[in-house]
Design a protein around this motif. Sequence first.
Motif, PDB file in Angstrom:
ATOM      1  N   ALA A 135       0.909  -1.277  -0.061  1.00  0.00           N
ATOM      2  CA  ALA A 135      -0.048  -0.012   0.229  1.00  0.00           C
ATOM      3  C   ALA A 135       0.818   1.224   0.127  1.00  0.00           C
ATOM      4  CB  ALA A 135      -0.993   0.048   1.222  1.00  0.00           C
ATOM      5  N   PHE A 136       1.911   1.182   0.764  1.00  0.00           N
ATOM      6  CA  PHE A 136       2.805   2.446   0.973  1.00  0.00           C
ATOM      7  C   PHE A 136       3.541   2.501  -0.555  1.00  0.00           C
ATOM      8  CE2 PHE A 136       6.666   4.570   1.721  1.00  0.00           C
ATOM      9  CZ  PHE A 136       6.173   5.812   2.490  1.00  0.00           C
ATOM     10  N   ALA A 137       4.016   1.724  -1.210  1.00  0.00           N
ATOM     11  CA  ALA A 137       4.648   1.761  -2.418  1.00  0.00           C
ATOM     12  C   ALA A 137       3.869   2.495  -3.462  1.00  0.00           C
ATOM     13  CB  ALA A 137       4.841   0.280  -3.064  1.00  0.00           C
ATOM     14  N   ARG A 154      -5.728   1.570   4.056  1.00  0.00           N
ATOM     15  CA  ARG A 154      -5.851   0.821   2.693  1.00  0.00           C
ATOM     16  C   ARG A 154      -5.343  -0.615   3.111  1.00  0.00           C
ATOM     17  NH1 ARG A 154      -2.973   1.780  -2.051  1.00  0.00           N
ATOM     18  NH2 ARG A 154      -2.037   3.812  -1.409  1.00  0.00           N
ATOM     19  N   ALA A 155      -4.263  -0.708   3.716  1.00  0.00           N
ATOM     20  CA  ALA A 155      -3.857  -2.198   4.256  1.00  0.00           C
ATOM     21  C   ALA A 155      -4.832  -2.914   4.763  1.00  0.00           C
ATOM     22  CB  ALA A 155      -2.633  -2.059   5.142  1.00  0.00           C
ATOM     23  N   ARG A 156      -5.453  -2.375   5.740  1.00  0.00           N
ATOM     24  CA  ARG A 156      -6.585  -3.040   6.674  1.00  0.00           C
ATOM     25  C   ARG A 156      -7.832  -3.660   5.517  1.00  0.00           C
ATOM     26  NH1 ARG A 156      -5.919   0.173  11.256  1.00  0.00           N
ATOM     27  NH2 ARG A 156      -4.493  -0.906  12.818  1.00  0.00           N
ATOM     28  N   GLN A 157      -8.138  -2.772   4.815  1.00  0.00           N
ATOM     29  CA  GLN A 157      -9.166  -2.943   3.828  1.00  0.00           C
ATOM     30  C   GLN A 157      -8.853  -4.116   3.095  1.00  0.00           C
ATOM     31  OE1 GLN A 157     -11.934  -0.246   3.277  1.00  0.00           O
ATOM     32  NE2 GLN A 157     -12.529  -2.259   1.849  1.00  0.00           N
ATOM     33  N   ALA A 158      -7.591  -3.842   2.426  1.00  0.00           N
ATOM     34  CA  ALA A 158      -7.072  -5.203   1.583  1.00  0.00           C
ATOM     35  C   ALA A 158      -7.114  -6.312   2.339  1.00  0.00           C
ATOM     36  CB  ALA A 158      -5.595  -4.989   1.027  1.00  0.00           C
ATOM     37  N   ALA A 180       7.842  -5.915  -7.588  1.00  0.00           N
ATOM     38  CA  ALA A 180       6.535  -6.177  -8.070  1.00  0.00           C
ATOM     39  C   ALA A 180       5.565  -4.949  -7.597  1.00  0.00           C
ATOM     40  CB  ALA A 180       6.146  -7.463  -7.848  1.00  0.00           C
ATOM     41  N   VAL A 181       5.715  -4.876  -6.197  1.00  0.00           N
ATOM     42  CA  VAL A 181       4.705  -4.222  -5.341  1.00  0.00           C
ATOM     43  C   VAL A 181       5.287  -2.328  -5.639  1.00  0.00           C
ATOM     44  CG1 VAL A 181       3.990  -5.286  -3.760  1.00  0.00           C
ATOM     45  CG2 VAL A 181       5.673  -4.006  -3.240  1.00  0.00           C
TER      46      VAL A 181
END
Lengths: 250, 303
Positions: free
Chosen positions: A104-106, A128-132, B189-190
């Motif tokens: 998410a940070f990337a 966003r991370a929790r969402q994913a 990749a990310v």
Amino acid sequence: MASLLKTESLSKSFGALAAVAGVSLSIEEGSLHSIIGPNGAGKTTLFNLLTGTFPPTSGEIFLGNQRITGTPAHQVAHLGLARSYQRTTVFPAFSLLDNVWTAAFATRRDWKGLLFKKSSSYDDVQERARQALGDVGLAEKQNHLAREISHGEQRQLELAIALAAAPRVLLLDEPAAGLSPEETRRMVELVRSLKGRYTIVLIEHKMDIIMRVSDRISVMHFGRLIAEGTPAEIQANADVRRAYLGGMAA
Amino acid sequence: MRKEIVLLLISVVLLPFIVRPAIATEIWIFAMFGLGLNLLLGYTGLLSFGQATFFGSAAYVAGWLLKHYGINVLFALAVGTGVGALSAALVGYLCVQRSGLYFIMLTFALNQFFYFTAYQWTSVTGGEDGMPGIPRPSLLGLDFSKPIVYYAFVSAIFLLSLWAMKRIVEAPLGKILQAIRENEVRAAAVGYDVPRFKLAAFVIGGAFSGAAGVLYAMLFGIVPLEAIGFVFSGNVVFATLIGGSGSLYGPIIGSVVFIWLSESMSTIWARWPMLLGIAFVIVVLFLRGGVVEAWHRFSRLRA
């Protein structure tokens, strides 16, 4: 609908082997487009080309109106192409949350505070991370380490990492590889729930999955596209049957 | 976390009463050197066998300026940090193009290149004799020629650099470097430019090594040729692994063990490096997390 991801005579040779040979593919925005074919048909190589793992020998790739041929992998991610891997490719010593956090940070627009701001203080990334993780049903295990969860859960995490990048196109390489029938059923539900929210390109071997979830199907055989159509059309196609039966008999 | 900090502060206060202040000072300098290496080794998963390049280059340049131009101590530190970062940028740029064994050999080979440059350039570095006569000019009325005052100064710089390193590894950069260690392919990749992040780890690690190099030169009043040699590069890897490369505090513990053993045992027993060898074998075979892991296991056993 407009095509979002397109290739024109895309080819990749490894020495004398033409792994992908002249593939012209057009993925419609919002659709779930599957790519099937026997082992060694060049499906994963095609994904590697699309995501910039290596450059094609010839041919072009377009995302929207932008030519992205030869763009390196880390930049492709920023353009909105995210992938999952056939063989689980996660960050083993990280917690599940850290796994998706990293993805998410990337793709955050700016990296302010990269050197000194606490990772946990980026609320948008955290969210966003929790969402994913929630999307793939792993929210409760967010603090477990990736290497300690089951194979099935790792496959889900694999998907969550791709989702966390908030991509425009999701490339899923055999998300159900090595899963039990029960886990497979759950994975199919999961992929189905993502349909419509993302443009999805799916590689899969299990025909029953393909037929149930796909809008369109392209069939690859020895690096070439031999057929394309709706699930019903593909099922009726004689060439496809021959390729599959031939592949199995060999 | 808090417990570690308190323990460390107590050690900083007590150490000069347990061992000679010069040795105590050397321990924290070496710990700073280890902090820099561990960003590469522990966090990014890159084994650099050439850290002395940055340590030694900084010591020579800052030492030269101190000796001939009598520059301010803080300025010398800044120069050393800069030289460390710059030389690490050069070396790192070349090394990150390759991975695995080739990476390690490149760090080693470039270290040798710097070593022989120092060895040959006798008019500046003094070659085998080292570069003697490096002063320890006072700063704001603090007389650094007194060992205990210099110790206090070095301790402060060490704690400052530990704080900085803690911030870095808890920031996104730390997590990204660890992601690269865990899975380079996925990290790319990310969306992370892996070689660039590896280079960042080199530069930051080099800056810490450079600062340590300057403090080292001022501590002994000389830059010995060994300070840029591969044995020195190996020692810091050695110490960090013994302490535990998986943790922020590992290289600090490693430095205490390594310097204390080498300084105290070398006068008693000429074959003392055997002890280090045994310790190293034990760590590699049974305790991959070094002393830090031993401590965790011990406290779990007690609980």
